[in-house]
Design a protein around this motif. Sequence first.
Motif: not given
Length: 287
Positions: A62-68, A115-124
């Motif tokens: 769930n992409a939104q739950e990753i961001k949250d 991969a989505r967790v990785s993308q958000e990790a890099v951005r964060f």
Amino acid sequence: MSSPRVWLITGASTGFGLEMARCALAHGDKVVATLRKPAVLADFAAKYPASQLLVVKLDVTNAQEIKDAFQQAKAAFGRIDVVFNNAGYIVAGETEALPEDAARKMFDTNFWGAARVSQEAVRFFRDENSPPGGHLIQNSASAVFTNIPLMGFYTASKCALEAITDTLSKEVSPAWNIKFTSVEPGAFYTEFMNNAKSVDQPSAYAEPSNPTSIMREIHKHPEALPFKLNDTAKGVQKIFELSRLSSPPPRLPLGRDAVKFLSDAAAAHVKVVEEYSSWSDDLTIKK
């Protein structure tokens, strides 16, 4: 002493995820433990104050739950220093016969979710940590070196994750101070191993001497293995030590079995290069 670091751990319900949370907390760090069903960690969470442990609902598909989850971590602790990308799913079966929906479910979690967790990790790490920086640790598998029967699609999902992690590590600016490591565990005793699902064996593979038949017997009777399984608590201690390194390796085989898998694979690759490198001579376009 250095300030406590903040970990975000996916798949923290059991196995490597839960042991990593225990280890980081024992060393005085803070942990954001994420999992699909937070109630599973109710007893565990009750042992720690909110100032040290935050449990967050996260389904990595769930992409939104990753961001949250990342934003809840920031609200609680102000930053994230280490992301341990651990959530995983496995269905064992012969590659020819594994249902497509089972294979896709593995990829949705092991590759796309990670991969989505990785993308958000890099951005964060880049945009929200001050100063910028962080360490992304992927929990991969030593199967990427040795291609274990019944694990074709599972291994493929981990190979894909390692490939995108390697590429991502070469795309980021050194100024962002982001580190990347794929940990490749060997055979560790975890609930993940016990909870692995499998599909029925096709009749064409049912001969007892067939490699997949032998592997199915091993899955039924892991106590009969000719070697001892690795200790997960000891394994995560090494991952913790890895997280402390100023220049961590891009890959870390974990366990003597994993080390042998990588060593054998490296030797096999070198042998092919030595024997067939001349085949690539004179292949350039002639002007």
